[in-house]
Structures are given as structure tokens and as C-alpha cells.
Design an enzyme around this catalytic site. Structure first.
Site, PDB file in Angstrom:
ATOM      1  N   GLY A  29      32.544 -22.521  48.786  1.00 43.54           N
ATOM      2  CA  GLY A  29      32.564 -22.591  47.368  1.00 43.54           C
ATOM      3  C   GLY A  29      32.697 -23.773  46.492  1.00 43.54           C
ATOM      4  O   GLY A  29      32.873 -23.711  45.342  1.00 43.54           O
ATOM      5  N   HIS A  30      33.077 -24.827  47.259  1.00 45.04           N
ATOM      6  CA  HIS A  30      33.618 -26.082  46.538  1.00 45.04           C
ATOM      7  C   HIS A  30      33.213 -27.400  47.188  1.00 45.04           C
ATOM      8  O   HIS A  30      34.054 -27.988  47.768  1.00 45.04           O
ATOM      9  CB  HIS A  30      35.335 -26.204  46.643  1.00 45.04           C
ATOM     10  CG  HIS A  30      35.893 -26.951  45.655  1.00 45.04           C
ATOM     11  ND1 HIS A  30      36.324 -28.154  45.831  1.00 45.04           N
ATOM     12  CD2 HIS A  30      36.343 -26.890  44.223  1.00 45.04           C
ATOM     13  CE1 HIS A  30      36.705 -28.967  44.701  1.00 45.04           C
ATOM     14  NE2 HIS A  30      36.872 -27.932  43.810  1.00 45.04           N
ATOM     15  N   PHE A  31      32.339 -27.636  46.865  1.00 41.54           N
ATOM     16  CA  PHE A  31      30.952 -27.105  46.265  1.00 41.54           C
ATOM     17  C   PHE A  31      30.041 -27.182  47.444  1.00 41.54           C
ATOM     18  O   PHE A  31      29.711 -28.063  48.224  1.00 41.54           O
ATOM     19  CB  PHE A  31      30.604 -28.079  45.081  1.00 41.54           C
ATOM     20  CG  PHE A  31      31.694 -28.378  44.226  1.00 41.54           C
ATOM     21  CD1 PHE A  31      32.033 -27.324  43.369  1.00 41.54           C
ATOM     22  CD2 PHE A  31      32.315 -29.587  44.100  1.00 41.54           C
ATOM     23  CE1 PHE A  31      32.862 -27.751  42.103  1.00 41.54           C
ATOM     24  CE2 PHE A  31      33.417 -29.833  43.207  1.00 41.54           C
ATOM     25  CZ  PHE A  31      33.517 -28.707  42.118  1.00 41.54           C
ATOM     26  N   VAL A  48      33.479 -31.020  48.594  1.00 47.11           N
ATOM     27  CA  VAL A  48      34.767 -31.808  48.243  1.00 47.11           C
ATOM     28  C   VAL A  48      35.829 -31.008  48.256  1.00 47.11           C
ATOM     29  O   VAL A  48      36.020 -29.886  47.958  1.00 47.11           O
ATOM     30  CB  VAL A  48      34.633 -32.283  46.509  1.00 47.11           C
ATOM     31  CG1 VAL A  48      35.775 -33.203  46.096  1.00 47.11           C
ATOM     32  CG2 VAL A  48      33.239 -32.910  46.252  1.00 47.11           C
ATOM     33  N   TYR A  76      37.198 -23.570  52.301  1.00 45.54           N
ATOM     34  CA  TYR A  76      37.007 -23.971  50.795  1.00 45.54           C
ATOM     35  C   TYR A  76      35.785 -24.554  50.647  1.00 45.54           C
ATOM     36  O   TYR A  76      35.109 -24.545  49.584  1.00 45.54           O
ATOM     37  CB  TYR A  76      38.424 -24.555  50.400  1.00 45.54           C
ATOM     38  CG  TYR A  76      38.672 -25.834  50.926  1.00 45.54           C
ATOM     39  CD1 TYR A  76      37.815 -26.967  51.029  1.00 45.54           C
ATOM     40  CD2 TYR A  76      39.560 -25.892  51.949  1.00 45.54           C
ATOM     41  CE1 TYR A  76      38.143 -28.111  51.688  1.00 45.54           C
ATOM     42  CE2 TYR A  76      39.981 -27.007  52.750  1.00 45.54           C
ATOM     43  CZ  TYR A  76      39.406 -28.005  52.548  1.00 45.54           C
ATOM     44  OH  TYR A  76      39.650 -29.260  53.335  1.00 45.54           O
TER      45      TYR A  76
END
Length: 147
Positions: A49-51, A56, A46
Site C-alpha cells: 500500500g505504500h505505494f 517507497v 508495507y
């Protein structure tokens, strides 16, 4: 008090990579409480894309990690882990609060306590900490269902 490594955890939870979010159980009191860890690595899928500019951990995954710890507590308390005809589902969440971001390199300490069990529904008080500071608190519910 009982501990569990990842191999034993995988015997009790149906989750697998990339959604297994409990790495180790450091203490377990049947029918009462569990204390587990999730090591947050920069390699988590994840984080792409986060972030990308400030990795995070998504809050929903912190809550999922707490729910998995709650499921472990319930399954192990009942010694029902090897029942392949039954799955424990996360069925409710109340009073969730996110107090601080969880970033790559953190070790998430997952603490869950059973507060009530009635008619096949378990209620839990749960909190996640990093370095002794609470990052997330929630009231969770789960139930067992035949598959």
C-alpha cells in the site's frame, strides 16, 4: 568491534516479523556506536500500500530501524539483553530529516552513536544511508522500563 547475525539480534530485541528492522550488525563499539544493515525487500508487507506504483519505505519505519539499532547498542553495551523484566522504549525524536526515498532493493545502512546518557535516558545521533548517501538523519532518545 563485534558483529551480530539475525539470530543474535533476536536474542536482544523483542521485535519479530514483520517489525524486526535490523538484519545484521557489522560493527559495534560498546557504549559508543553501532553500524547495522536492513535489507529492503519488495516482499515487505508495507509495499502493498505504500505505494503500489512506486514502492517507497515509509519514513517512520526508517526511523524505527534506527531506533532498533540504538536499542541494540544500549542493550549490548549493558549486557542486559537477557533481562526479560526490562524493555527498551523509543521515547523521543528530534531534528529528523528525510533526504531521499528508500526503495525496494536498497540496503539501508544504519549508523547510531550515543551522544549522552543521563538518568536512564540515552540520546543518540543517527543516520541511515543507501550507497553512501544519507537518506535520513535524526536525534533519538530511548529508556529502559521494568515490565
Amino acid at each position: 568491534m563485534t558483529t551480530m547475525d539475525i539470530h543474535e539480534i533476536l536474542k536482544y530485541l523483542p521485535h519479530r516479523y514483520p517489525l524486526i528492522l535490523v538484519d545484521r550488525v557489522v560493527s559495534f563499539e560498546p557504549g559508543k556506536r553501532i553500524h547495522a544493515y536492513k535489507n529492503v525487500s519488495i516482499n515487505e508487507p508495507y509495499f502493498v500500500g505504500h505505494f503500489p506504483h512506486y514502492p517507497v519505505m515509509p519514513g517512520v519505519l526508517i526511523v524505527e530501524a534506527l531506533a532498533q539499532a540504538a536499542a541494540l547498542l544500549t542493550v549490548r553495551s549493558q549486557e542486559a539483553g537477557k533481562n526479560t523484566e526490562q524493555v527498551y522504549y523509543f521515547v523521543g525524536i528530534d531534528a529528523v530529516r528525510f533526504k531521499k526515498p528508500v526503495i525496494a532493493g536498497d540496503q539501508l545502512s544504519l549508523k547510531v552513536e550515543i551522544t549522552r546518557q543521563i538518568k536512564g535516558i540515552w540520546k543518540y545521533s543517527a543516520c541511515a544511508e543507501v550507497d553512501g548517501q544519507i537518506v535520513t538523519e535524526a536525534q533519538l532518545m530511548c529508556t529502559a522500563r521494568e515490565i
